[in-house]
Scaffold this active site. Structure first.
Site, PDB file in Angstrom:
ATOM      1  N   HIS A 116       0.834  -1.198   0.000  1.00 54.73           N
ATOM      2  CA  HIS A 116       0.000   0.000   0.000  1.00 54.73           C
ATOM      3  C   HIS A 116       0.868   1.247   0.000  1.00 54.73           C
ATOM      4  O   HIS A 116       1.957   1.256   0.586  1.00 54.73           O
ATOM      5  CB  HIS A 116      -0.985   0.008   1.175  1.00 54.73           C
ATOM      6  CG  HIS A 116      -0.372  -0.070   2.536  1.00 54.73           C
ATOM      7  ND1 HIS A 116       0.108   1.036   3.207  1.00 54.73           N
ATOM      8  CD2 HIS A 116      -0.168  -1.115   3.374  1.00 54.73           C
ATOM      9  CE1 HIS A 116       0.566   0.678   4.393  1.00 54.73           C
ATOM     10  NE2 HIS A 116       0.424  -0.629   4.526  1.00 54.73           N
ATOM     11  N   ASP A 162      -0.294   4.299   1.028  1.00 41.89           N
ATOM     12  CA  ASP A 162      -0.668   5.281   2.054  1.00 41.89           C
ATOM     13  C   ASP A 162       0.021   4.971   3.380  1.00 41.89           C
ATOM     14  O   ASP A 162       0.467   3.849   3.625  1.00 41.89           O
ATOM     15  CB  ASP A 162      -2.194   5.350   2.242  1.00 41.89           C
ATOM     16  CG  ASP A 162      -2.826   4.025   2.631  1.00 41.89           C
ATOM     17  OD1 ASP A 162      -2.396   2.974   2.119  1.00 41.89           O
ATOM     18  OD2 ASP A 162      -3.756   4.030   3.468  1.00 41.89           O
ATOM     19  N   ASP A 166       6.365   0.569   7.104  1.00 43.06           N
ATOM     20  CA  ASP A 166       4.961   0.242   6.781  1.00 43.06           C
ATOM     21  C   ASP A 166       4.456   1.187   5.705  1.00 43.06           C
ATOM     22  O   ASP A 166       3.825   2.171   6.024  1.00 43.06           O
ATOM     23  CB  ASP A 166       4.122   0.322   8.052  1.00 43.06           C
ATOM     24  CG  ASP A 166       2.678  -0.075   7.824  1.00 43.06           C
ATOM     25  OD1 ASP A 166       2.386  -0.687   6.793  1.00 43.06           O
ATOM     26  OD2 ASP A 166       1.842   0.244   8.680  1.00 43.06           O
ATOM     27  N   GLU A 198      -5.182   1.626   2.433  1.00 39.32           N
ATOM     28  CA  GLU A 198      -5.055   0.412   3.250  1.00 39.32           C
ATOM     29  C   GLU A 198      -5.214   0.739   4.726  1.00 39.32           C
ATOM     30  O   GLU A 198      -5.822  -0.004   5.476  1.00 39.32           O
ATOM     31  CB  GLU A 198      -3.690  -0.248   3.009  1.00 39.32           C
ATOM     32  CG  GLU A 198      -3.571  -1.657   3.598  1.00 39.32           C
ATOM     33  CD  GLU A 198      -3.124  -1.701   5.058  1.00 39.32           C
ATOM     34  OE1 GLU A 198      -3.206  -2.779   5.671  1.00 39.32           O
ATOM     35  OE2 GLU A 198      -2.692  -0.667   5.613  1.00 39.32           O
ATOM     36  N   GLU A 199      -4.652   1.885   5.121  1.00 39.02           N
ATOM     37  CA  GLU A 199      -4.627   2.232   6.550  1.00 39.02           C
ATOM     38  C   GLU A 199      -5.980   2.702   7.069  1.00 39.02           C
ATOM     39  O   GLU A 199      -6.126   2.986   8.248  1.00 39.02           O
ATOM     40  CB  GLU A 199      -3.563   3.317   6.811  1.00 39.02           C
ATOM     41  CG  GLU A 199      -2.129   2.888   6.513  1.00 39.02           C
ATOM     42  CD  GLU A 199      -1.566   1.888   7.517  1.00 39.02           C
ATOM     43  OE1 GLU A 199      -2.314   1.435   8.405  1.00 39.02           O
ATOM     44  OE2 GLU A 199      -0.376   1.557   7.394  1.00 39.02           O
ATOM     45  N   GLU A 258       3.956  -6.549   3.950  1.00 42.23           N
ATOM     46  CA  GLU A 258       3.855  -5.846   5.241  1.00 42.23           C
ATOM     47  C   GLU A 258       5.010  -6.280   6.132  1.00 42.23           C
ATOM     48  O   GLU A 258       5.537  -7.392   5.980  1.00 42.23           O
ATOM     49  CB  GLU A 258       2.527  -6.199   5.926  1.00 42.23           C
ATOM     50  CG  GLU A 258       1.293  -5.602   5.278  1.00 42.23           C
ATOM     51  CD  GLU A 258       1.040  -4.145   5.669  1.00 42.23           C
ATOM     52  OE1 GLU A 258       1.798  -3.591   6.496  1.00 42.23           O
ATOM     53  OE2 GLU A 258       0.089  -3.573   5.113  1.00 42.23           O
TER      54      GLU A 258
HETATM   55 ZN   LIG Z   1       0.846  -1.554   6.333  1.00 40.35          ZN
END
Ligand SMILES: [Zn+2]
Length: 384
Positions: A74, A76, A106, A138-139, A166
């Protein structure tokens, strides 16, 4: 095998420089990736979110056939608001072999490794394609995974497996809990506090709903059986409560936000249905006091759990490359649950520690970047 991570670091420096907090546009970052891929004449597909302020991207390298491998991450990141950082979170900063910046672990570190692997991917004689997938949102509940899956299935031959990068310290994670975010709004009737008989208190009526969370949590804990999750049971909590305007006014509104993280052998539907049933009972009780009272329930997040697969292809390949044969299940959610639900064999395996994610002074170590790079090099070899 190269342990020179300079190329990955130069890409990471760019990626960290884009402040792609989930409520901000990520278009600058995606345009950077497009320009990078253009240099290598890579075919890619870009798709927007519903607001038009964000883009996802999927690139494919290798033969245009089914059975490929998706590397997914991801774009974001979570906010830095209220956090005390030792250096600018939007500027990649090295201290003691660690690279600091929001998103370094992350998960822009993995994105940088994916992009840095492009020259090798291009020159390798791949027998199966590698699809590089970059999502948004995603977050904020993995909201970008559905459009990503649609784009993958519409524009590319179906891959057989997905590796979600991740941060796992490069261990192979095969299971995670599912996640639900719920918002409950109780609409009662305001009155002066001296005349509660003329109103319907939204806060008082919220009590059985709050109590449900506590008693379900206790029941889950009391009936837990040992497994690979920590804790070994589903977790249920009310995270926020808002309601009332003054101490002398019967509150006409109470809003609860709940977080439920359930084991893979449970379903989101069962949890929501059980809770929804109680909201109806509460609504009926409120209506005995005020006919127009209502209780609204909105599911704001719904991330499927990831089940450990039986002889899963993705797990087999990731274990072969990393040599990690331990059982790893985690309690946080990733996009892996969505990929698996869409029929892909899926694992989570990426550099950096989840302990560093979302915190001030987030970093990824040079050792983790090297391990991640070595993983992708072995993956490329395995696909030739
Ligand atoms: Zn993540």
């Amino acid at each position: 095998m190269s342990d020179d991570i300079q190329h990955a670091l130069s890409v990471l420096k760019h990626l960290v420089g884009f402040a792609t907090v989930s409520d901000q546009s990520n278009i600058d970052l995606i345009e950077f990736i497009m320009a990078y891929l253009d240099e290598y004449q890579i075919k890619y597909h870009v798709f927007p979110d519903s607001s038009g302020t964000k883009l996802g991207l999927i690139a494919q390298i290798g033969p245009d056939v089914e059975g490929g491998v998706v590397l997914s991450g991801h774009t974001d990141v979570v906010p830095v608001t209220g956090q005390s950082w030792s250096s600018d979170p939007w500027k990649l900063t090295e201290r003691d072999d660690r690279y600091y910046g929001r998103g370094t672990c992350d998960m822009k570190g993995f994105l940088a490794l994916m992009l840095a692997a492009v020259p090798q991917l291009v020159s390798a004689s791949l027998t199966r394609p590698v699809q590089l997938a970059f999502s948004f949102d995603e977050e904020v509940g993995c909201l970008g995974t559905a459009p990503l899956l649609t784009a993958l299935e519409t524009h590319f031959p179906k891959a057989s497996m997905v590796i979600v990068g991740e941060p796992t310290l490069m261990s192979v994670v095969t299971g995670h809990k599912g996640g639900l975010g719920l918002v409950t709004r109780l609409h009662g009737k305001a009155a002066h506090s001296s005349r509660p008989d003329l109103g319907a208190s939204a806060i008082s009526h919220a009590m059985p709903l709050i109590q449900w969370h506590s008693s379900r949590q206790q029941a889950a804990c009391a009936t837990a059986t040992p497994n690979d999750f920590t804790p070994s049971y589903s977790t249920v909590q009310v995270g926020t409560i808002k309601g009332g305007v003054a101490l002398n006014t019967v509150p006409d509104l109470c809003v609860l936000e709940s977080d439920i993280r359930f084991l893979p052998n449970e379903t989101a539907e069962d949890w929501v249905n059980e809770y929804r049933g109680l909201t109806r009972t509460v609504e009926d009780a409120m209506r005995t006091e005020y006919g127009d009272a209502r209780v609204e329930l909105v599911v704001t997040e719904n991330v499927p759990a990831m089940h450990p697969e039986t002889s899963g292809e993705a797990e087999g390949l990731a274990r072969q490359i990393t040599g990690d044969n331990s059982d790893n299940c985690v309690s946080y959610q990733t996009e892996a649950g969505h990929f698996q639900a869409a029929g892909y064999s899926t694992v989570v395996c990426g550099p950096g520690s989840i302990e560093r994610a979302h915190k001030p002074d987030e970093f990824i170590s040079s050792d983790q970047l090297r391990q991640g790079q070595a993983f992708l090099e072995c993956l490329i070899t395995a696909l030739c």
